[in-house]
Design an enzyme around this catalytic site. Structure first.
Site, PDB file in Angstrom:
ATOM      1  N   GLY A 219       0.826  -1.211   0.000  1.00 63.20           N
ATOM      2  CA  GLY A 219       0.000   0.000   0.000  1.00 63.20           C
ATOM      3  C   GLY A 219       0.853   1.250   0.000  1.00 63.20           C
TER       4      GLY A 219
ATOM      5  N   ASP B 143       0.439  -9.008   1.506  1.00 62.36           N
ATOM      6  CA  ASP B 143      -0.637  -8.076   1.123  1.00 62.36           C
ATOM      7  C   ASP B 143      -1.628  -8.824   0.233  1.00 62.36           C
ATOM      8  OD1 ASP B 143      -1.997  -5.775  -0.252  1.00 62.36           O
ATOM      9  OD2 ASP B 143      -0.485  -4.611   0.826  1.00 62.36           O
TER      10      ASP B 143
ATOM     11  N   VAL C 186      -4.724 -11.050   5.674  1.00 61.75           N
ATOM     12  CA  VAL C 186      -4.324 -11.173   7.090  1.00 61.75           C
ATOM     13  C   VAL C 186      -5.423 -11.739   7.981  1.00 61.75           C
ATOM     14  CG1 VAL C 186      -2.483  -9.444   7.308  1.00 61.75           C
ATOM     15  CG2 VAL C 186      -4.885  -8.728   7.540  1.00 61.75           C
TER      16      VAL C 186
ATOM     17  N   LEU D 299       0.268  -3.235   8.980  1.00 60.88           N
ATOM     18  CA  LEU D 299      -0.371  -2.099   8.303  1.00 60.88           C
ATOM     19  C   LEU D 299      -1.578  -2.529   7.470  1.00 60.88           C
ATOM     20  CD1 LEU D 299       2.568  -0.974   8.930  1.00 60.88           C
ATOM     21  CD2 LEU D 299       2.303   0.386   6.872  1.00 60.88           C
TER      22      LEU D 299
ATOM     23  N   LYS E 174       3.821 -13.950  19.209  1.00 54.91           N
ATOM     24  CA  LYS E 174       3.946 -14.734  20.450  1.00 54.91           C
ATOM     25  C   LYS E 174       4.808 -15.976  20.203  1.00 54.91           C
ATOM     26  CE  LYS E 174       1.009 -17.348  23.546  1.00 54.91           C
ATOM     27  NZ  LYS E 174      -0.159 -18.183  23.397  1.00 54.91           N
TER      28      LYS E 174
ATOM     29  N   TYR F  31     -14.167   0.752  10.584  1.00 50.26           N
ATOM     30  CA  TYR F  31     -12.744   1.125  10.634  1.00 50.26           C
ATOM     31  C   TYR F  31     -12.353   1.525  12.058  1.00 50.26           C
ATOM     32  CZ  TYR F  31      -8.412   3.570   9.249  1.00 50.26           C
ATOM     33  OH  TYR F  31      -7.110   4.002   9.123  1.00 50.26           O
TER      34      TYR F  31
ATOM     35  N   TYR G 208      -2.346  -8.984  24.623  1.00 44.60           N
ATOM     36  CA  TYR G 208      -1.258  -9.933  24.332  1.00 44.60           C
ATOM     37  C   TYR G 208       0.014  -9.515  25.064  1.00 44.60           C
ATOM     38  CZ  TYR G 208      -3.207 -13.183  20.916  1.00 44.60           C
ATOM     39  OH  TYR G 208      -3.916 -14.196  20.323  1.00 44.60           O
TER      40      TYR G 208
ATOM     41  N   THR H 189      -1.973  11.247   6.608  1.00 44.38           N
ATOM     42  CA  THR H 189      -0.652  11.197   5.985  1.00 44.38           C
ATOM     43  C   THR H 189      -0.820  11.183   4.468  1.00 44.38           C
ATOM     44  OG1 THR H 189       0.151   9.977   7.894  1.00 44.38           O
ATOM     45  CG2 THR H 189       1.494   9.845   5.911  1.00 44.38           C
TER      46      THR H 189
ATOM     47  N   ARG I 237      -9.068   9.961  -0.787  1.00 43.62           N
ATOM     48  CA  ARG I 237      -8.732  10.824   0.340  1.00 43.62           C
ATOM     49  C   ARG I 237      -8.465  12.245  -0.170  1.00 43.62           C
ATOM     50  NH1 ARG I 237      -4.874   6.783   3.683  1.00 43.62           N
ATOM     51  NH2 ARG I 237      -4.560   5.880   1.631  1.00 43.62           N
TER      52      ARG I 237
HETATM   53  P1  NAD Z   1      -3.483   1.702   1.751  1.00 46.79           P
HETATM   54  O1  NAD Z   1      -4.893   1.390   1.482  1.00 46.79           O
HETATM   55  O2  NAD Z   1      -2.674   2.337   0.677  1.00 46.79           O
HETATM   56  O3  NAD Z   1      -2.684   0.419   2.260  1.00 46.79           O
HETATM   57  C1  NAD Z   1      -3.286  -0.640   2.925  1.00 46.79           C
HETATM   58  C2  NAD Z   1      -2.676  -1.931   2.411  1.00 46.79           C
HETATM   59  O4  NAD Z   1      -3.259  -3.033   3.122  1.00 46.79           O
HETATM   60  C3  NAD Z   1      -2.955  -2.169   0.932  1.00 46.79           C
HETATM   61  O5  NAD Z   1      -1.784  -2.575   0.270  1.00 46.79           O
HETATM   62  C4  NAD Z   1      -4.011  -3.269   0.950  1.00 46.79           C
HETATM   63  O6  NAD Z   1      -4.014  -4.053  -0.232  1.00 46.79           O
HETATM   64  C5  NAD Z   1      -3.624  -4.038   2.193  1.00 46.79           C
HETATM   65  N1  NAD Z   1      -4.733  -4.816   2.756  1.00 46.79           N
HETATM   66  C6  NAD Z   1      -6.005  -4.407   3.009  1.00 46.79           C
HETATM   67  N2  NAD Z   1      -6.719  -5.414   3.540  1.00 46.79           N
HETATM   68  C7  NAD Z   1      -5.874  -6.484   3.638  1.00 46.79           C
HETATM   69  C8  NAD Z   1      -6.035  -7.809   4.103  1.00 46.79           C
HETATM   70  N3  NAD Z   1      -7.195  -8.269   4.592  1.00 46.79           N
HETATM   71  N4  NAD Z   1      -4.959  -8.641   4.045  1.00 46.79           N
HETATM   72  C9  NAD Z   1      -3.763  -8.213   3.547  1.00 46.79           C
HETATM   73  N5  NAD Z   1      -3.576  -6.968   3.082  1.00 46.79           N
HETATM   74  C10 NAD Z   1      -4.615  -6.102   3.143  1.00 46.79           C
HETATM   75  O7  NAD Z   1      -3.484   2.638   3.054  1.00 46.79           O
HETATM   76  P2  NAD Z   1      -2.297   3.396   3.790  1.00 46.79           P
HETATM   77  O8  NAD Z   1      -2.645   4.833   3.803  1.00 46.79           O
HETATM   78  O9  NAD Z   1      -0.979   2.970   3.274  1.00 46.79           O
HETATM   79  O10 NAD Z   1      -2.500   2.853   5.274  1.00 46.79           O
HETATM   80  C11 NAD Z   1      -1.661   1.856   5.826  1.00 46.79           C
HETATM   81  C12 NAD Z   1      -2.026   1.642   7.296  1.00 46.79           C
HETATM   82  O11 NAD Z   1      -1.878   2.867   8.014  1.00 46.79           O
HETATM   83  C13 NAD Z   1      -3.473   1.182   7.497  1.00 46.79           C
HETATM   84  O12 NAD Z   1      -3.509   0.239   8.524  1.00 46.79           O
HETATM   85  C14 NAD Z   1      -4.185   2.441   7.916  1.00 46.79           C
HETATM   86  O13 NAD Z   1      -5.293   2.164   8.742  1.00 46.79           O
HETATM   87  C15 NAD Z   1      -3.086   3.169   8.700  1.00 46.79           C
HETATM   88  N6  NAD Z   1      -3.339   4.626   8.711  1.00 46.79           N
HETATM   89  C16 NAD Z   1      -3.144   5.383   7.604  1.00 46.79           C
HETATM   90  C17 NAD Z   1      -3.409   6.746   7.658  1.00 46.79           C
HETATM   91  C18 NAD Z   1      -3.186   7.647   6.461  1.00 46.79           C
HETATM   92  O14 NAD Z   1      -3.466   8.843   6.556  1.00 46.79           O
HETATM   93  N7  NAD Z   1      -2.667   7.190   5.350  1.00 46.79           N
HETATM   94  C19 NAD Z   1      -3.875   7.325   8.830  1.00 46.79           C
HETATM   95  C20 NAD Z   1      -4.084   6.496   9.938  1.00 46.79           C
HETATM   96  C21 NAD Z   1      -3.788   5.155   9.873  1.00 46.79           C
HETATM   97  N1  UDP Z   2     -12.976  15.605   1.811  1.00 42.18           N
HETATM   98  C1  UDP Z   2     -13.423  16.599   0.941  1.00 42.18           C
HETATM   99  N2  UDP Z   2     -13.381  16.345  -0.399  1.00 42.18           N
HETATM  100  C2  UDP Z   2     -12.875  15.195  -0.918  1.00 42.18           C
HETATM  101  C3  UDP Z   2     -12.397  14.191  -0.030  1.00 42.18           C
HETATM  102  C4  UDP Z   2     -12.477  14.431   1.341  1.00 42.18           C
HETATM  103  O1  UDP Z   2     -13.862  17.677   1.362  1.00 42.18           O
HETATM  104  O2  UDP Z   2     -12.844  15.055  -2.154  1.00 42.18           O
HETATM  105  C5  UDP Z   2     -13.002  15.885   3.256  1.00 42.18           C
HETATM  106  C6  UDP Z   2     -13.639  14.809   4.121  1.00 42.18           C
HETATM  107  O3  UDP Z   2     -15.035  14.991   4.205  1.00 42.18           O
HETATM  108  C7  UDP Z   2     -12.938  15.037   5.447  1.00 42.18           C
HETATM  109  C8  UDP Z   2     -11.535  15.506   5.046  1.00 42.18           C
HETATM  110  O4  UDP Z   2     -11.659  15.971   3.705  1.00 42.18           O
HETATM  111  O5  UDP Z   2     -13.565  16.062   6.169  1.00 42.18           O
HETATM  112  C9  UDP Z   2     -10.482  14.394   5.100  1.00 42.18           C
HETATM  113  O6  UDP Z   2     -10.983  13.291   4.385  1.00 42.18           O
HETATM  114  P1  UDP Z   2     -10.131  11.977   4.106  1.00 42.18           P
HETATM  115  O7  UDP Z   2     -11.049  10.999   3.448  1.00 42.18           O
HETATM  116  O8  UDP Z   2      -8.888  12.335   3.403  1.00 42.18           O
HETATM  117  O9  UDP Z   2      -9.689  11.476   5.544  1.00 42.18           O
HETATM  118  P2  UDP Z   2     -10.416  11.329   6.960  1.00 42.18           P
HETATM  119  O10 UDP Z   2     -11.819  11.834   6.899  1.00 42.18           O
HETATM  120  O11 UDP Z   2     -10.366   9.876   7.227  1.00 42.18           O
HETATM  121  O12 UDP Z   2      -9.591  12.167   7.849  1.00 42.18           O
END
Ligand code: NAD
Ligand code: UDP
Length: 310
Positions: free
Chosen positions: A11, A32, A58, A73, A105, A145, A159, A175, A186
């Protein structure tokens, strides 16, 4: 050489993490199911003899003989993706956590959970510090979520308490950066893509809701520092950039930075959309000696360049 498993490694964040771990001389296994990730995100690693990829979900168990560290992740992170199959989203977080913890574990590996600022829900404390328990709807469309990630945190702590598994919990705030999928949904990726194509910028609600945006390289630095902490330090620790602004301001900044002709249009606000979000990062500063280094102007410029070349 450490042997490290990264679930969700194909991801957006996972691919940056795998890259750094390989650069630092580790053996990396990326697991993944490619639900929101892609092989193109990790194509540059395929020539390394220390990198391997396994397609697997997973929520079904998996086995390795020996591991030093696990970064968990795997989970779709964009609301449109995690809401598409909400039951699977909960399974991914909860069963995925049980599977990585069982593996840790048995192998004695340290395991880090990528938790989220969403555990604070629609927060009524601002900024959010780790001691805040959150304000989460258990029955809304974001709950799969939010509650999945909250339950995963509970499993990680249990754990640790019951079986002494060395665990690390980080709560990641919004991020962004290269390798986010252009149609990820996003806000930063949506707005940059819309601006570059001179299409309407879709602000949900009146755009007064706030977020604080962190560039991916800063997050990866924080993740690596967290993994290096002593075994009795579990977190949770917030990792985010406290530079908060409204979504309307975000749209205006991106229009300005891209020189776009796009106009802002207002769309319906999704249910349970948090009204404000800003990390208190004093704990990360104290415990990890970490703080973000890349401001929004610099990070967004890098991301605009990346999307422009797609
Ligand atoms: P992403 O969607 O790009 O990456 C998630 C990855 O997990 C993908 O490669 C997807 O194919 C894989 N995946 C999903 N379900 C799966 C499963 N059941 N088994 C195996 N693989 C699976 O998202 P990201 O932004 O890279 O986020 C990565 C992690 O960070 C996530 O756990 C997310 O909740 C956490 N996170 C991200 C943000 C952000 O802003 N990007 C914020 C808070 C938390
Ligand atoms: N959002 C928006 N336009 C878009 C996508 C998202 O105004 O095209 C808004 C969304 O409603 C939220 C904020 O931007 O208030 C961040 O959204 P995102 O989906 O990036 O992340 P999260 O809500 O999980 O923080």
């Amino acid at each position: 050489m450490k042997k490290i498993l990264v679930t969700g490694g194909a991801g957006f964040i996972g691919s940056h993490l795998c890259t750094r771990l390989i650069e630092e001389g580790n053996e990396v296994i990326c697991l993944d199911n490619l639900y929101t990730g892609s092989l193109s995100n990790i194509a540059h690693l395929s020539t390394s003899k220390h990198f391997s990829f396994m397609t697997h979900d997973v929520s079904n168990s998996f086995y390795y003989d020996h591991l030093d560290e696990i970064y968990n992740l795997a989970c779709p992170a964009s609301p449109i993706h995690y809401q598409l199959d909400p039951i699977q989203t909960t399974k991914t977080s909860v069963l995925g956590a049980m599977n990585v913890l069982g593996l840790a574990k048995r192998t004695g590996a340290k395991v880090l959970q990528a938790s989220t600022s969403e555990v604070y829900g629609d927060p009524d404390q601002h900024p959010q510090s780790e001691s805040y328990w959150g304000n989460v709807n258990t029955v809304g469309i974001r709950s799969c979520y939010d509650e999945g990630k909250r339950c995963a945190e509970t499993l990680f702590m249990d754990y640790h308490r019951k079986h002494n598994v060395p665990i690390k919990i980080i709560r990641i705030f919004n991020t962004y950066g290269p390798r986010m999928m252009p149609h990820d949904g996003r806000v930063v990726s949506n707005f940059i893509l819309q601006a570059l194509r001179n299409r309407d910028i879709t602000v949900y609600g009146d755009g007064s809701q706030t977020r604080s945006f962190q560039y991916v390289d800063d997050l990866i630095n924080g993740m690596l520092l967290m993994m290096k902490t002593p075994n009795d330090f579990t977190g949770p620790v917030n990792l985010g950039n406290p530079n908060e602004f409204t979504i309307k301001e975000l749209a205006e900044r991106i229009i300005e930075m891209t020189g776009s002709k796009s106009k802002i249009v207002y769309k319906e606000l999704p249910e349970d959309d948090p009204k404000q979000r800003k990390p208190d990062i004093s704990y990360a500063k104290k415990m990890l000696n970490w703080e973000p280094k890349i401001d929004f102007k610099e990070g967004a410029a890098r991301m605009i360049k990346y999307f422009d070349q797609l």
